[in-house]
Design a protein around this motif. Structure first.
Motif, PDB file in Angstrom:
ATOM      1  N   LYS A  45       0.745  -1.173  -0.010  1.00 20.63           N
ATOM      2  CA  LYS A  45       0.323   0.190   0.112  1.00 20.63           C
ATOM      3  C   LYS A  45       1.344   1.135  -0.167  1.00 20.63           C
ATOM      4  O   LYS A  45       1.447   1.606   0.677  1.00 20.63           O
ATOM      5  CB  LYS A  45      -0.889   0.323   1.175  1.00 20.63           C
ATOM      6  N   GLY A  46       0.921   1.853  -0.794  1.00 20.52           N
ATOM      7  CA  GLY A  46       1.603   3.147  -1.160  1.00 20.52           C
ATOM      8  C   GLY A  46       2.223   3.672  -2.682  1.00 20.52           C
ATOM      9  O   GLY A  46       1.610   2.954  -3.605  1.00 20.52           O
ATOM     10  N   GLY A  69       6.753  -6.055  -7.737  1.00 25.86           N
ATOM     11  CA  GLY A  69       7.314  -4.723  -8.326  1.00 25.86           C
ATOM     12  C   GLY A  69       8.688  -4.816  -8.778  1.00 25.86           C
ATOM     13  O   GLY A  69       9.289  -6.083  -8.921  1.00 25.86           O
ATOM     14  N   GLU A  70       8.986  -3.733  -8.782  1.00 21.91           N
ATOM     15  CA  GLU A  70      10.945  -3.122  -9.109  1.00 21.91           C
ATOM     16  C   GLU A  70      11.029  -1.567  -8.629  1.00 21.91           C
ATOM     17  O   GLU A  70      10.138  -0.811  -9.095  1.00 21.91           O
ATOM     18  CB  GLU A  70      11.029  -3.287 -10.975  1.00 21.91           C
ATOM     19  N   GLY A  71      12.249  -2.134  -8.754  1.00 25.13           N
ATOM     20  CA  GLY A  71      12.651  -0.578  -7.876  1.00 25.13           C
ATOM     21  C   GLY A  71      12.814   0.204  -8.909  1.00 25.13           C
ATOM     22  O   GLY A  71      12.756   1.487  -8.577  1.00 25.13           O
ATOM     23  N   VAL A  72      13.577   0.511  -9.672  1.00 23.59           N
ATOM     24  CA  VAL A  72      13.717   1.314 -10.734  1.00 23.59           C
ATOM     25  C   VAL A  72      13.110   0.610 -11.844  1.00 23.59           C
ATOM     26  O   VAL A  72      13.497  -0.696 -12.528  1.00 23.59           O
ATOM     27  CB  VAL A  72      14.985   1.286 -11.656  1.00 23.59           C
ATOM     28  N   GLY A 108      12.799  -6.593   2.296  1.00 28.76           N
ATOM     29  CA  GLY A 108      13.460  -5.660   1.859  1.00 28.76           C
ATOM     30  C   GLY A 108      12.810  -4.587   0.735  1.00 28.76           C
ATOM     31  O   GLY A 108      11.847  -5.497   0.708  1.00 28.76           O
ATOM     32  N   VAL A 109      13.224  -3.625   0.386  1.00 31.53           N
ATOM     33  CA  VAL A 109      11.946  -2.905  -0.236  1.00 31.53           C
ATOM     34  C   VAL A 109      13.318  -1.768  -0.686  1.00 31.53           C
ATOM     35  O   VAL A 109      14.308  -1.444  -0.783  1.00 31.53           O
ATOM     36  CB  VAL A 109      11.642  -1.764   0.460  1.00 31.53           C
ATOM     37  N   HIS A 110      13.114  -1.894  -2.589  1.00 28.84           N
ATOM     38  CA  HIS A 110      14.127  -1.149  -3.026  1.00 28.84           C
ATOM     39  C   HIS A 110      12.869  -0.188  -4.199  1.00 28.84           C
ATOM     40  O   HIS A 110      12.354  -0.545  -4.975  1.00 28.84           O
ATOM     41  CB  HIS A 110      15.031  -2.041  -4.480  1.00 28.84           C
ATOM     42  N   SER A 111      14.010   1.473  -3.570  1.00 27.71           N
ATOM     43  CA  SER A 111      13.282   2.212  -4.596  1.00 27.71           C
ATOM     44  C   SER A 111      13.428   3.499  -5.017  1.00 27.71           C
ATOM     45  O   SER A 111      15.001   4.584  -4.329  1.00 27.71           O
ATOM     46  CB  SER A 111      12.354   3.014  -3.407  1.00 27.71           C
ATOM     47  N   GLY A 112      14.351   2.978  -5.991  1.00 29.89           N
ATOM     48  CA  GLY A 112      14.888   4.292  -6.938  1.00 29.89           C
ATOM     49  C   GLY A 112      16.063   4.101  -6.387  1.00 29.89           C
ATOM     50  O   GLY A 112      17.008   2.611  -6.396  1.00 29.89           O
ATOM     51  N   GLN A 143       3.696   2.144   3.082  1.00 33.27           N
ATOM     52  CA  GLN A 143       4.488   3.339   2.764  1.00 33.27           C
ATOM     53  C   GLN A 143       4.158   3.761   3.948  1.00 33.27           C
ATOM     54  O   GLN A 143       3.194   4.255   4.889  1.00 33.27           O
ATOM     55  CB  GLN A 143       4.285   3.554   2.123  1.00 33.27           C
ATOM     56  N   THR A 144       5.150   4.083   5.155  1.00 34.76           N
ATOM     57  CA  THR A 144       5.595   5.468   6.480  1.00 34.76           C
ATOM     58  C   THR A 144       5.841   6.316   6.268  1.00 34.76           C
ATOM     59  O   THR A 144       5.608   7.651   6.882  1.00 34.76           O
ATOM     60  CB  THR A 144       5.513   4.391   7.149  1.00 34.76           C
ATOM     61  N   ASP A 145       6.409   6.511   4.824  1.00 35.44           N
ATOM     62  CA  ASP A 145       7.424   7.421   4.527  1.00 35.44           C
ATOM     63  C   ASP A 145       7.852   8.004   3.322  1.00 35.44           C
ATOM     64  O   ASP A 145       8.134   6.984   3.040  1.00 35.44           O
ATOM     65  CB  ASP A 145       8.464   7.494   5.396  1.00 35.44           C
ATOM     66  N   SER A 146       8.395   8.986   2.691  1.00 37.81           N
ATOM     67  CA  SER A 146       8.740   9.621   1.268  1.00 37.81           C
ATOM     68  C   SER A 146       8.876  10.458   1.403  1.00 37.81           C
ATOM     69  O   SER A 146       9.159  11.076   1.905  1.00 37.81           O
ATOM     70  CB  SER A 146       7.475   8.322   0.731  1.00 37.81           C
ATOM     71  N   MET A 147       9.734  10.319  -0.405  1.00 34.95           N
ATOM     72  CA  MET A 147      11.062  11.561  -1.028  1.00 34.95           C
ATOM     73  C   MET A 147      10.514  11.223  -2.473  1.00 34.95           C
ATOM     74  O   MET A 147      10.790  11.032  -2.638  1.00 34.95           O
ATOM     75  CB  MET A 147      11.654  11.527  -0.341  1.00 34.95           C
ATOM     76  N   GLY A 148       9.130  12.375  -2.969  1.00 30.97           N
ATOM     77  CA  GLY A 148       8.198  12.440  -3.388  1.00 30.97           C
ATOM     78  C   GLY A 148       7.893  10.706  -3.595  1.00 30.97           C
ATOM     79  O   GLY A 148       7.230  10.335  -3.522  1.00 30.97           O
ATOM     80  N   LEU A 149       8.520  10.259  -4.955  1.00 27.96           N
ATOM     81  CA  LEU A 149       7.581   9.200  -4.880  1.00 27.96           C
ATOM     82  C   LEU A 149       8.920   8.014  -4.648  1.00 27.96           C
ATOM     83  O   LEU A 149       8.489   7.044  -5.090  1.00 27.96           O
ATOM     84  CB  LEU A 149       7.685   8.915  -7.177  1.00 27.96           C
TER      85      LEU A 149
END
Length: 209
Positions: A45-46, A69-72, A108-112, A143-149
């Motif tokens: 969720k996020g 999903g994919e990190g990039v 683990g989470v890969h985001s950018g 998701q609990t926090d983000s920086m942009g996307l």
């Protein structure tokens, strides 16, 4: 095309090619094969990112992951997945493994350029039996926090979602009968925040012009 753009493009292509191997739709369990199947689902969720659960053998050298999903990605379009409920998207995975004892040891989470890991180790043990499928449960990333996307914080919950997940399995893999599935998670189990708080690391490439 300058060097900076070339490096970024290469990074996107290589990172976006990761995939999780699952059994074919017509897969049939075979008690004499020495292999069984791990069934588990990952949902989030996020923002769209790469959400992973890592496992390894206790009595063998096998290591692997299930990832939704994919990190990039060149085109960040969320995958269709198997379900979409409670404002979540998710997928049910069925992976062939040799019989033996295993455990999930981290998520683990890969985001950018951000990589998020649990602050505390986790240990969810499960057994794979020859000719049987083991349902391990659902791993839900919130998701609990983000920086942009970019996702920079998550809470991961673990629960028994067998009513939803096993119904999907029966449709995706009709040769896997309910009588061949054993549960590796307690009935109606629900655990909040496995792995405790998260740790975010950044992997920003240094570009030499």
């Amino acid at each position: 095309m300058n060097k900076f753009f070339s490096l970024i493009l290469l990074s996107l292509v290589l990172t976006g090619c990761a995939s999780t191997k699952t059994i074919k739709n017509d897969y049939a369990l075979n008690q004499k094969s020495g292999n069984g199947v791990l069934i588990s689902s990952v949902s989030y969720k996020g923002s769209y990112s790469g959400y992973s659960v890592y496992y390894h053998g206790i009595d063998n050298q096998i290591r692997g992951e299930i990832q939704f999903g994919e990190g990039v990605a060149l085109i960040p379009i969320p995958p269709k997945g198997d379900f979409s409920h409670l404002n979540r998207k998710g997928e049910v995975f069925a992976i062939e493994l040799p019989e033996g004892d295993y455990k999930v040891w981290r998520w683990g989470v890969h985001s950018g350029y951000a990589h998020i890991n649990p602050a505390s180790p986790i240990s969810i043990e499960f057994k794979i039996e020859s000719g049987k499928a083991t349902y391990l449960g659902n791993f839900d990333f919130i998701q609990t926090d983000s920086m942009g996307l970019t996702v920079t914080g998550v809470q991961v919950n673990y629960s028994d979602q067998s009513q939803i997940d096993l119904d999907i399995v029966s449709k995706k893999h009709p040769n896997i009968k309910a009588s061949s599935i054993v549960k590796g998670v307690e009935d109606n189990a629900k655990y909040q925040g496995i792995g405790g708080s998260d740790q975010t690391n950044w992997d920003i490439p240094v570009v030499i012009m």
